[in-house]
Design a protein around this motif. Sequence first.
Motif, mmCIF file in Angstrom:
data_model
loop_
_atom_site.group_PDB
_atom_site.id
_atom_site.type_symbol
_atom_site.label_atom_id
_atom_site.label_comp_id
_atom_site.label_asym_id
_atom_site.label_seq_id
_atom_site.Cartn_x
_atom_site.Cartn_y
_atom_site.Cartn_z
ATOM 1 N N HIS A 100 0.831 -1.196 0.000
ATOM 2 C CA HIS A 100 0.000 0.000 0.000
ATOM 3 C C HIS A 100 0.871 1.253 0.000
ATOM 4 C CE1 HIS A 100 -3.947 1.846 1.791
ATOM 5 N NE2 HIS A 100 -3.569 2.432 0.677
ATOM 6 N N GLN A 104 1.328 4.236 -2.743
ATOM 7 C CA GLN A 104 1.167 5.648 -2.397
ATOM 8 C C GLN A 104 2.398 6.458 -2.794
ATOM 9 O OE1 GLN A 104 0.277 4.912 1.780
ATOM 10 N NE2 GLN A 104 -1.796 5.703 1.515
ATOM 11 N N GLY A 273 -6.894 1.164 -3.151
ATOM 12 C CA GLY A 273 -6.958 1.819 -1.850
ATOM 13 C C GLY A 273 -7.073 0.798 -0.737
ATOM 14 N N ALA A 275 -6.998 0.454 4.030
ATOM 15 C CA ALA A 275 -7.133 1.070 5.348
ATOM 16 C C ALA A 275 -6.347 0.271 6.364
ATOM 17 C CB ALA A 275 -8.606 1.128 5.752
ATOM 18 N N HIS A 389 -4.548 -4.475 8.265
ATOM 19 C CA HIS A 389 -4.382 -3.675 7.044
ATOM 20 C C HIS A 389 -5.067 -4.396 5.889
ATOM 21 C CE1 HIS A 389 -1.747 -0.275 5.425
ATOM 22 N NE2 HIS A 389 -2.591 -0.589 4.454
ATOM 23 N N SER A 403 -5.794 7.372 -2.454
ATOM 24 C CA SER A 403 -5.830 8.196 -1.241
ATOM 25 C C SER A 403 -4.539 8.041 -0.447
ATOM 26 C CB SER A 403 -7.025 7.801 -0.370
ATOM 27 O OG SER A 403 -6.991 8.491 0.865
ATOM 28 N N THR A 406 -5.214 6.895 4.960
ATOM 29 C CA THR A 406 -5.846 5.574 5.009
ATOM 30 C C THR A 406 -6.026 5.022 6.416
ATOM 31 O OG1 THR A 406 -3.650 4.655 4.586
ATOM 32 C CG2 THR A 406 -5.105 4.907 2.692
#
Length: 502
Positions: A100, A104, A273, A275, A389, A403, A406
């Motif tokens: 992730h 990013q 995306g 989180a 995650h 994004s 997150t």
Amino acid sequence: MAALPEDRIPVIVGAGEIVDRPKDIAQGKEPLALLEEALRRAEADSGAKLLGEIDSLDVVNFLSWRYRDPEQLLAKRLGIAPGHCYYGPVGGESPIRYLHEAAQRIARGECSVAAVCGAEAQSSATKAERSGVTLPWTPFAHDVPEPKRGAAFQKPLAVKLGVFRPITVYPLYETATSAHWGQTPREALAESGALWSTYARVASDNPNSWLKKRFAPDEITTPSPDNRLIAWPYTKLMVANPTVNMGAALLLTSLAKARGAGISEDRLIYPLGGAFAEEPRDYLLRDQFCESHPQNAVLKAAMDLAGGDGRHFDAIELYSCFPCVPKMARRTLGLGPDVEPTVTGGLTFFGAPLNTYMTHAACAMVRRLRNGARLGLLYGQGGFVTKHHALIVSRNPPREALSQDTSVQAEADRNKRAVPEFVTEAKGNGKVEAFTVIFRGNGEVEHGVAMLRTEADARTLARIPAQDGATLAHLMTMDRTPVGSVGTIAMAEDGVPEWRVG
């Protein structure tokens, strides 16, 4: 909506794996060699020459061997000097976090080629130690501190009672959640067996699995000489298997870089995306064990990115160190017990190269999406239901920029209730909040452990001695949950609370 600039759209372009089964222990590959080979296979999978252009390198923490600055040693082997070069802490969720974060980084324009990789050689290391064989590997870095694991964060009473390792802590969640869901222990065990049988089936078809054998649910849940009980209700076939030799790697680039390198469009997988959130490292500082607020927040955020429904994912990897984790996760996702929770095979059957299982899962997900699936969910978890995650990946390009914000920690914390005071001395009545029974290697009970609420609603841990057959039978009954039952707490001569019924 304006088109996204292609140099800011991250794509996964290569996935590589290696499984090492040496006939001669001394010929086994060390973790650094497995990492390098996995990266070279990922490059070959991409169809482009990319390793020399890596400017972001993340190496998953490994425990089978110890190096000083392994990320720098790997970079030197590859002949590169990436601006971002990182070797992270222990955590089963970390491969998903690194993927992730690499995506990013590309979306911010900080790099154009990124690599995430991990490896373990625990099978060779263990066999060599038992056989007295000196492995011709990079010398073991004895002066480098051992990585901090979950046990380092636990209370002395938890350590004294043996509930400070994953195998003895996860059963606390197993017994608390199944009671919360209204299941008898027999029903909970049946669900675990059916779920684990599905993991085994998928592993049997994965060419990179360590154990390629299908198991019926009853084979998994029934104790036997080859499938002993370890910590109630988990048998050997219900826990992670770390004695493997494996490596995995993924390569990411920007879409512009991938197209410039001539990589075929049907090889490209897009991170959309995700989180993350976490619990306190000390599991006794949690409000309850019926659910995980961070897990819920992370998975609900993932569903929101997928249109608000877990059924929109047609490929899923739910972390599977122990059955309680995917059982909790599939309920949060609104999926039934017939869900296929893996594209890889799970940490029991595919194998558990400790922190890096989800690197292999990401490789398997790339293959599944290239072969027809549309939308995939990768959910990793670390610690004792501690760190969470999730990452969504797709065959289709994103409609909006990835994004950079997150964290869903605030949402997880918002749902947290008061945490009971933890006490090490107690007497009077104690009500069971969660429990397990720890077994020795010969199949005999070592002792039971009950997490209790006292008359003052404080929390404590109590031992059930091996000779207290009545209380142990009460805990291990199959037709009604002992969670919520009340017994008597008394202090033993060694200063440890003990609990008994009757």
